[in-house]
Design an enzyme around this catalytic site. Structure first.
Site, PDB file in Angstrom:
ATOM      1  N   ASP A 192    -100.584  92.057  88.445  1.00 14.23           N
ATOM      2  CA  ASP A 192     -99.334  91.333  88.170  1.00 14.23           C
ATOM      3  C   ASP A 192     -98.866  90.522  89.368  1.00 14.23           C
ATOM      4  O   ASP A 192     -97.901  89.770  89.262  1.00 14.23           O
ATOM      5  CB  ASP A 192     -98.229  92.269  87.673  1.00 14.23           C
ATOM      6  CG  ASP A 192     -97.936  93.430  88.593  1.00 14.23           C
ATOM      7  OD1 ASP A 192     -98.519  93.485  89.695  1.00 14.23           O
ATOM      8  OD2 ASP A 192     -97.125  94.299  88.212  1.00 14.23           O
ATOM      9  N   GLU A 469    -100.733 105.957  90.301  1.00 20.21           N
ATOM     10  CA  GLU A 469     -99.979 105.953  89.038  1.00 20.21           C
ATOM     11  C   GLU A 469    -100.747 106.461  87.830  1.00 20.21           C
ATOM     12  O   GLU A 469    -100.304 106.293  86.693  1.00 20.21           O
ATOM     13  CB  GLU A 469     -99.400 104.555  88.760  1.00 20.21           C
ATOM     14  CG  GLU A 469     -98.395 104.117  89.805  1.00 20.21           C
ATOM     15  CD  GLU A 469     -97.727 102.784  89.508  1.00 20.21           C
ATOM     16  OE1 GLU A 469     -98.159 102.080  88.580  1.00 20.21           O
ATOM     17  OE2 GLU A 469     -96.755 102.449  90.214  1.00 20.21           O
ATOM     18  N   GLU A 565     -92.936 103.733  96.385  1.00 17.03           N
ATOM     19  CA  GLU A 565     -92.993 102.364  95.839  1.00 17.03           C
ATOM     20  C   GLU A 565     -91.649 102.017  95.221  1.00 17.03           C
ATOM     21  O   GLU A 565     -91.071 102.831  94.493  1.00 17.03           O
ATOM     22  CB  GLU A 565     -94.058 102.231  94.738  1.00 17.03           C
ATOM     23  CG  GLU A 565     -95.427 101.824  95.184  1.00 17.03           C
ATOM     24  CD  GLU A 565     -96.286 101.362  94.010  1.00 17.03           C
ATOM     25  OE1 GLU A 565     -95.752 100.694  93.097  1.00 17.03           O
ATOM     26  OE2 GLU A 565     -97.490 101.683  94.014  1.00 17.03           O
TER      27      GLU A 565
END
Length: 885
Positions: A192, A469, A565
């Site tokens: 992204d 993640e 994060e």
């Protein structure tokens, strides 16, 4: 003649009678040719290098990062390319017992031939390949060919046999599918924040080595403190030329003026089935002759040269390896939180913090992504040095090497050692489920073993992370159907727990291996490695992104033990965007170019909604796009400032002990979460980080109720006593405060302390005033000013256009070789987010100023040659001001 020059180059790396023949392109001694499958392309190649870089250099490709060339050149990723070269050998090369072709980085699926005969294959860009080529070498001319297969097509073929979710990246990424099927930089299939460019090539060095006994591949160091001395256990990993070898294993630790510690012993090496062996040697070092290594901000980073040698008794051949070591202790502490906070309502769960040299330190930093989307360019030393130095200047003490990139080159970690940047090192798995077939697990085992052995000795290395993640992705069904949970959980455990964890623990038992990030750490492990809520604020680390709430408000952020994060997007500067296009019509928010560059779904609308909460920008403004860029950087900087200070404040009440925002750097000229643009230009965020990560900071927290709490943040190893905190109330129309009050404040070492202060300074309309906080304390050379704006800036009354004068008085030559120009700023009114620009290469020491005093002095640093008068004429500026539509 070429043969003679090449042989001389081959002899440049000699230990005893051991030779290395470099296959790298540096110096022009080895000439590589790159050809595509049908032979329509044949151009010079480079090693280290890659096909995108080679085709660009030959004029076959345009600039990958120009306009939409990332898609227009994608055909490269679907073709198959071959790298070939020829080299000469003499008879003495062939006389050695072993001759190995060593490829330090093969990107990614490749077949290797020597003199027309197959010698091996590759399928993992993170692995060092060593091929026995002695049977295939000959005196005179030899030919080496490395034939690559399209990674995109190879990944698709594997997916058909061993599918793992997701199939593809989101369509808005404009990327390629099945990245999780290959052990290749995951971000090269698009992310992204970046384009897709799945290339091919030898992205690290290549050489042929000739030896008779054994060659040292890796050295690990296991350093423990025992009373008043350090025990240094050195483990040496070798590859053997035969089944058994005796010789002397020696180690020398250079201590500068203190001399050296030298040890040696006779060892007998017995090769395992794969031809490898290992041996250990111990050293005892008095604490009086070495100094502690500290993270940035807490002390120095002394490093000591450790040389290790193995000399064969039979051949007298010596293999040597030199590394640098630092003496420090680092541990991740996960203990009952009640032992820290006491029996309070917050006392459920475990801590998650780093204790360095016995001290609990708050980790301040950012997340590192590859320095370039093409891995062969990601190791550029100037770029890496500049980014890491920028992190140090912003008071960071940790960087997290994110799991979708690469294990960085040796220089990256060496610079982190030298600069005091602790490294949270992810293994290279991110945002996907992964296959667990035998072929995949076999290559992962080699990858993890080699990279742990390679990086383990660095004092900057703090902990290992198994993946990015993937625990939360599985629990939250990001890519899978809930009915598939049991299947993917079993595969998750098979990969990260049953396969990877034992390797890390056996090779580096002194460091914590956290299976995933974010994760509940030990609690996730207790819950079978997939916690019911991996985002629990009571355990481990969290990632938090929220673009729907007000990022400038302290009240929106959830508590956490460690924020690994978090972030907000902004656009890069107009200057940086113009390095990607020369079309004026592209420089518009609704252009195809800007749509192409935005890979985050609804990215521009989220940026706009965040901006519109606090800043005023009308779409009919003639400079709408330029202001949108500028305001997006203001909004990003203020949001991350707020969130970071929230985490630092929460050390007091929740024992939050880390804040690593997303992300430090960029791979192209596009909207992203970075603080530093592609090309190295600092956004406002990175300038703000110098303040919100300051070692001593007064940090006010404005609540929705209008109440203001005041925290004193002290990241030093000494207490702050008797500090004088000045709180001033300003009216927007004047630089003279309308009210002020001084408080005596204090803070323990390494603490965030809420001060016993009740602010009752709202005597005027909140739209007309703001608060300024400043601190003076003995032993504190500088503490940044901080501010509270009680209402959104778009609603303030009295903020008017200022008169600003900027002059440059003189320049100073610095030891770094840069020139520092002294810049003076004078204003007659308050100025918000004053942003200075200069066309010369360089940067201002500070930027994005809140001007609440008539005069401010800063500096411009440049390696270029510009006079003070030229600089003064060239400086431009902008600032925030509410406009009338």
């Amino acid at each position: 003649m070429l043969w003679f020059v090449l042989v001389l180059a081959a002899c440049s790396a000699v230990h005893g009678s051991m030779h290395e023949l470099s296959m790298d392109s540096d110096g022009g001694n080895v000439q590589w040719v790159v050809e595509n499958q049908n032979g329509s392309i044949s151009v010079p190649g480079r090693v280290p290098g890659g096909v995108y870089s080679d085709l660009r250099r030959a004029g076959v490709l345009p600039d990958l990062l120009w306009q939409d060339n990332d898609v227009a050149t994608r055909w490269v990723s679907y073709d198959n390319f071959t790298y070939s070269t020829s080299f000469q050998l003499r008879a003495e090369h062939l006389a050695t017992r072993a001759a190995n072709l060593v490829l330090l980085g093969v990107d990614t699926v490749a077949f290797v031939e020597l003199n027309g005969r197959p010698v091996g294959a590759a399928d993992n860009m993170f692995v060092r390949y060593v091929f026995d080529v002695k049977p295939y070498l000959k005196e005179g001319l030899n030919t080496l060919r490395v034939s690559f297969a399209s990674a995109v097509l190879a990944a698709a073929r594997r997916s058909a046999r061993h599918y793992a979710a997701p199939a593809c990246v989101p369509a808005v990424y404009r990327g390629e599918c099945h990245a999780n099927q290959l052990r290749k930089m995951q971000a090269s299939f698009a992310w992204d924040w970046g384009p897709a460019a799945p290339g091919q090539g030898l992205w690290k060095s290549a050489f042929i080595e000739f030896y008779n006994s054994a060659v040292i591949r890796s050295v690990t160091t296991h350093i423990t403190k025992e009373d008043k001395q350090w025990r240094l256990r050195v483990k040496v990993y070798l590859e053997m030329a035969g089944r058994e070898e005796t010789g002397e294993l020696g180690a020398r630790l250079a201590l500068g003026a203190q001399g050296a510690v030298t040890v040696a012993k006779q060892v007998t090496l017995v090769a395992r089935g794969d031809g490898t062996a290992d041996a250990e040697i111990d050293m005892i070092v008095s604490e009086n002759v070495v100094s502690l290594w500290w993270p940035n901000g807490y002390g120095a980073q002394p490093l000591y040269d450790l040389s290790v040698t193995f000399t064969s008794n039979s051949s007298q051949e010596t293999s040597a390896r030199s590394i640098h070591v630092g003496f420090r202790t680092v541990e991740v502490v996960e203990q009952d939180i009640a032992e820290v906070l006491g029996n309070t309502t917050q006392s459920t769960g475990l801590t998650f913090y780093l204790k360095v040299n016995g001290y609990p330190l708050f980790m301040k930093g950012s997340n590192w992504i590859p320095a370039h989307i093409l891995p062969e360019l990601g190791g550029d030393e100037d770029t890496v040095d500049s980014l890491l130095q920028a992190a140090v200047e912003a008071h960071m003490n940790m960087v997290r090497v994110w799991g979708g990139g690469v294990y960085e080159r040796e220089r990256f970690y060496r610079r982190c050692d030298q600069l005091g940047l602790l490294v949270w090192q992810d293994l290279m798995f991110a945002c996907s489920m992964y296959p667990t077939d035998k072929e995949f697990l076999d290559t992962v085992r080699v990858e993890v073993e080699q990279n742990v052995l390679s990086l383990q000795h660095h004092p900057s290395l703090a902990l290992w992370g198994g993946n990015n993640e993937n625990e939360v992705a599985l629990r939250g069904s990001w890519y899978t159907h809930p009915s598939e949970f049991d299947k993917y959980k079993a595969e998750y455990i098979k990969l990260y727990v049953d396969t990877i964890k034992p390797i890390v623990h056996s090779l580096d038992p002194g460091r914590r291996y956290v299976v995933s990030s974010p994760s509940n750490g030990l609690e996730s492990e207790r819950e079978g490695y997939i916690a019911a809520n991996p985002y629990s604020p009571n355990y481990g680390d969290t990632h938090y992104y929220n673009y729907l709430a007000d990022g400038w408000s302290f009240d929106i952020y959830p508590l956490t033990r460690f924020a690994s994060e978090y972030g907000f997007q902004s656009l890069p500067s107009l200057t940086t965007l113009k390095t990607a296009t020369n079309k004026s019509e592209d420089l518009s928010l609704d252009s195809e170019f800007m749509a192409h560059r935005q890979h985050s779904p609804n990215g521009y609308s989220f940026i706009e909604s965040e901006m519109n909460r606090h800043l005023q920008l009308f779409k009919n403004d003639s400079k709408y796009f330029e202001k949108f860029i500028f305001y997006s950087q203001i909004s990003q900087a203020m949001s991350i400032k707020t969130e970071t200070e929230f985490y630092r404040q929460s050390q007091a009440t929740w024992y939050t002990m880390g804040a690593l925002y997303w992300q430090l750097n960029d791979v192209w000229q596009a909207p992203s979460w970075s603080g530093i643009e592609y090309g190295g230009k600092w956004k406002m965020l990175h300038y703000f980080a110098k303040s919100f990560f300051a070692p001593v900071l007064v940090s006010p927290r404005l609540h929705l109720t209008g109440k203001v709490d005041v925290y004193l943040l002290n990241d030093r190893l000494v207490p702050l006593l008797g500090g004088q905190l000045l709180v001033e109330v300003f009216n927007w129309t004047s630089l003279t405060p309308v009210d002020s009050k001084t408080y005596t404040v204090s803070a323990k070492p390494l603490s965030a302390q809420k001060q016993d202060i009740t602010l009752d300074l709202w005597k005027q309309n909140k739209k007309e005033v703001f608060l300024r906080f400043s601190l003076k304390a003995e032993g504190v050379a500088e503490s940044p000013m901080n501010y509270v704006f009680p209402v959104p800036l778009k609603d303030v009354v009295g903020l008017q256009k200022p008169t600003i004068q900027i002059t440059v008085s003189h320049r100073i030559r610095l030891h770094s070789g840069e020139t520092q120009h002294i810049v003076h700023i004078v204003t007659d009114r308050a100025v918000l987010f004053l942003w200075l620009e200069a066309p010369a290469p360089g940067r201002f020491r500070d930027n994005g100023f809140m001007l609440t005093q008539p005069y401010l002095r800063t500096a411009f640093l440049t390696a270029g040659n510009i006079t003070t008068s030229e600089l003064q004429k060239a400086i431009t500026y902008q600032y925030y001001l509410n406009e009338i539509s």
